[in-house]
Design a protein around this motif. Sequence first.
Motif, PDB file in Angstrom:
ATOM      1  N   TYR A 152       0.804  -1.221   0.000  1.00  0.00           N
ATOM      2  CA  TYR A 152       0.000   0.000   0.000  1.00  0.00           C
ATOM      3  C   TYR A 152       0.838   1.273   0.000  1.00  0.00           C
ATOM      4  O   TYR A 152       0.464   2.245  -0.655  1.00  0.00           O
ATOM      5  CB  TYR A 152      -0.973   0.020   1.179  1.00  0.00           C
ATOM      6  CG  TYR A 152      -2.033  -1.035   1.059  1.00  0.00           C
ATOM      7  CD1 TYR A 152      -2.930  -1.029   0.011  1.00  0.00           C
ATOM      8  CD2 TYR A 152      -2.128  -2.062   1.983  1.00  0.00           C
ATOM      9  CE1 TYR A 152      -3.889  -2.009  -0.121  1.00  0.00           C
ATOM     10  CE2 TYR A 152      -3.079  -3.046   1.867  1.00  0.00           C
ATOM     11  CZ  TYR A 152      -3.964  -3.016   0.810  1.00  0.00           C
ATOM     12  OH  TYR A 152      -4.905  -3.987   0.686  1.00  0.00           O
ATOM     13  N   ALA A 153       1.931   1.293   0.708  1.00  0.00           N
ATOM     14  CA  ALA A 153       2.768   2.503   0.724  1.00  0.00           C
ATOM     15  C   ALA A 153       3.354   2.801  -0.658  1.00  0.00           C
ATOM     16  O   ALA A 153       3.219   3.922  -1.160  1.00  0.00           O
ATOM     17  CB  ALA A 153       3.859   2.381   1.785  1.00  0.00           C
ATOM     18  N   PRO A 154       3.996   1.820  -1.314  1.00  0.00           N
ATOM     19  CA  PRO A 154       4.494   2.114  -2.672  1.00  0.00           C
ATOM     20  C   PRO A 154       3.371   2.421  -3.657  1.00  0.00           C
ATOM     21  O   PRO A 154       3.516   3.273  -4.530  1.00  0.00           O
ATOM     22  CB  PRO A 154       5.224   0.835  -3.083  1.00  0.00           C
ATOM     23  CG  PRO A 154       5.520   0.116  -1.835  1.00  0.00           C
ATOM     24  CD  PRO A 154       4.448   0.495  -0.866  1.00  0.00           C
ATOM     25  N   LEU A 155       2.249   1.725  -3.496  1.00  0.00           N
ATOM     26  CA  LEU A 155       1.119   1.966  -4.379  1.00  0.00           C
ATOM     27  C   LEU A 155       0.592   3.388  -4.220  1.00  0.00           C
ATOM     28  O   LEU A 155       0.285   4.057  -5.212  1.00  0.00           O
ATOM     29  CB  LEU A 155       0.015   0.960  -4.069  1.00  0.00           C
ATOM     30  CG  LEU A 155      -1.094   0.781  -5.073  1.00  0.00           C
ATOM     31  CD1 LEU A 155      -0.528   0.314  -6.412  1.00  0.00           C
ATOM     32  CD2 LEU A 155      -2.092  -0.231  -4.563  1.00  0.00           C
ATOM     33  N   ALA A 156       0.518   3.870  -3.002  1.00  0.00           N
ATOM     34  CA  ALA A 156       0.076   5.241  -2.760  1.00  0.00           C
ATOM     35  C   ALA A 156       1.046   6.252  -3.358  1.00  0.00           C
ATOM     36  O   ALA A 156       0.628   7.272  -3.922  1.00  0.00           O
ATOM     37  CB  ALA A 156      -0.075   5.484  -1.261  1.00  0.00           C
ATOM     38  N   LEU A 157       2.320   5.960  -3.262  1.00  0.00           N
ATOM     39  CA  LEU A 157       3.332   6.842  -3.848  1.00  0.00           C
ATOM     40  C   LEU A 157       3.189   6.920  -5.368  1.00  0.00           C
ATOM     41  O   LEU A 157       3.188   8.003  -5.948  1.00  0.00           O
ATOM     42  CB  LEU A 157       4.739   6.371  -3.456  1.00  0.00           C
ATOM     43  CG  LEU A 157       5.896   7.238  -3.914  1.00  0.00           C
ATOM     44  CD1 LEU A 157       5.803   8.624  -3.297  1.00  0.00           C
ATOM     45  CD2 LEU A 157       7.206   6.582  -3.546  1.00  0.00           C
ATOM     46  N   VAL A 158       3.043   5.753  -5.992  1.00  0.00           N
ATOM     47  CA  VAL A 158       2.854   5.723  -7.445  1.00  0.00           C
ATOM     48  C   VAL A 158       1.562   6.447  -7.826  1.00  0.00           C
ATOM     49  O   VAL A 158       1.521   7.199  -8.788  1.00  0.00           O
ATOM     50  CB  VAL A 158       2.842   4.270  -7.961  1.00  0.00           C
ATOM     51  CG1 VAL A 158       2.439   4.212  -9.431  1.00  0.00           C
ATOM     52  CG2 VAL A 158       4.197   3.618  -7.768  1.00  0.00           C
ATOM     53  N   LEU A 159       0.523   6.231  -7.041  1.00  0.00           N
ATOM     54  CA  LEU A 159      -0.770   6.870  -7.299  1.00  0.00           C
ATOM     55  C   LEU A 159      -0.641   8.394  -7.293  1.00  0.00           C
ATOM     56  O   LEU A 159      -1.137   9.075  -8.190  1.00  0.00           O
ATOM     57  CB  LEU A 159      -1.771   6.422  -6.238  1.00  0.00           C
ATOM     58  CG  LEU A 159      -3.199   6.926  -6.325  1.00  0.00           C
ATOM     59  CD1 LEU A 159      -3.865   6.384  -7.577  1.00  0.00           C
ATOM     60  CD2 LEU A 159      -3.970   6.510  -5.111  1.00  0.00           C
ATOM     61  N   ILE A 160       0.058   8.930  -6.316  1.00  0.00           N
ATOM     62  CA  ILE A 160       0.224  10.382  -6.223  1.00  0.00           C
ATOM     63  C   ILE A 160       1.111  10.917  -7.347  1.00  0.00           C
ATOM     64  O   ILE A 160       0.767  11.906  -8.000  1.00  0.00           O
ATOM     65  CB  ILE A 160       0.810  10.770  -4.839  1.00  0.00           C
ATOM     66  CG1 ILE A 160      -0.225  10.491  -3.757  1.00  0.00           C
ATOM     67  CG2 ILE A 160       1.253  12.211  -4.830  1.00  0.00           C
ATOM     68  CD1 ILE A 160       0.318  10.607  -2.360  1.00  0.00           C
ATOM     69  N   VAL A 161       2.233  10.250  -7.597  1.00  0.00           N
ATOM     70  CA  VAL A 161       3.166  10.739  -8.619  1.00  0.00           C
ATOM     71  C   VAL A 161       2.517  10.710 -10.004  1.00  0.00           C
ATOM     72  O   VAL A 161       2.588  11.688 -10.752  1.00  0.00           O
ATOM     73  CB  VAL A 161       4.470   9.899  -8.605  1.00  0.00           C
ATOM     74  CG1 VAL A 161       5.326  10.200  -9.830  1.00  0.00           C
ATOM     75  CG2 VAL A 161       5.243  10.146  -7.336  1.00  0.00           C
ATOM     76  N   VAL A 162       1.865   9.603 -10.329  1.00  0.00           N
ATOM     77  CA  VAL A 162       1.238   9.501 -11.642  1.00  0.00           C
ATOM     78  C   VAL A 162       0.053  10.463 -11.748  1.00  0.00           C
ATOM     79  O   VAL A 162      -0.211  11.023 -12.809  1.00  0.00           O
ATOM     80  CB  VAL A 162       0.814   8.038 -11.928  1.00  0.00           C
ATOM     81  CG1 VAL A 162       0.043   7.921 -13.216  1.00  0.00           C
ATOM     82  CG2 VAL A 162       2.018   7.134 -11.976  1.00  0.00           C
ATOM     83  N   GLY A 163      -0.638  10.685 -10.634  1.00  0.00           N
ATOM     84  CA  GLY A 163      -1.732  11.650 -10.644  1.00  0.00           C
ATOM     85  C   GLY A 163      -1.254  13.070 -10.924  1.00  0.00           C
ATOM     86  O   GLY A 163      -1.912  13.833 -11.629  1.00  0.00           O
ATOM     87  N   VAL A 164      -0.111  13.414 -10.395  1.00  0.00           N
ATOM     88  CA  VAL A 164       0.452  14.749 -10.638  1.00  0.00           C
ATOM     89  C   VAL A 164       0.935  14.867 -12.087  1.00  0.00           C
ATOM     90  O   VAL A 164       0.754  15.901 -12.725  1.00  0.00           O
ATOM     91  CB  VAL A 164       1.599  15.041  -9.649  1.00  0.00           C
ATOM     92  CG1 VAL A 164       2.369  16.286 -10.061  1.00  0.00           C
ATOM     93  CG2 VAL A 164       1.069  15.163  -8.248  1.00  0.00           C
ATOM     94  N   LEU A 165       1.553  13.804 -12.589  1.00  0.00           N
ATOM     95  CA  LEU A 165       2.050  13.842 -13.977  1.00  0.00           C
ATOM     96  C   LEU A 165       0.902  13.910 -14.954  1.00  0.00           C
ATOM     97  O   LEU A 165       0.985  14.483 -16.002  1.00  0.00           O
ATOM     98  CB  LEU A 165       2.909  12.605 -14.264  1.00  0.00           C
ATOM     99  CG  LEU A 165       4.222  12.536 -13.502  1.00  0.00           C
ATOM    100  CD1 LEU A 165       4.918  11.213 -13.772  1.00  0.00           C
ATOM    101  CD2 LEU A 165       5.131  13.688 -13.876  1.00  0.00           C
TER     102      LEU A 165
END
Length: 67
Positions: free
Chosen positions: A54-67
Amino acid sequence: MYDVYLAVHILCAVLWVGGGVSVHILGRWVAREGDPERMVAFHRDALKLGNAFYAPLALVLIVVGVL
């Protein structure tokens, strides 16, 4: 490239929310059983899952959402 980011973002969101609901339901079942050893084991497993998934998934979710 936008479509790829959107697809990854949606996939991560589905995994994050769906996985959280699943863990919540399993936690309710374990709590309902009332076995203290099983509850401790569940909490350990949930912590491992949170840190590894969940922690890495949340990080990817935020980064890709910003991009």
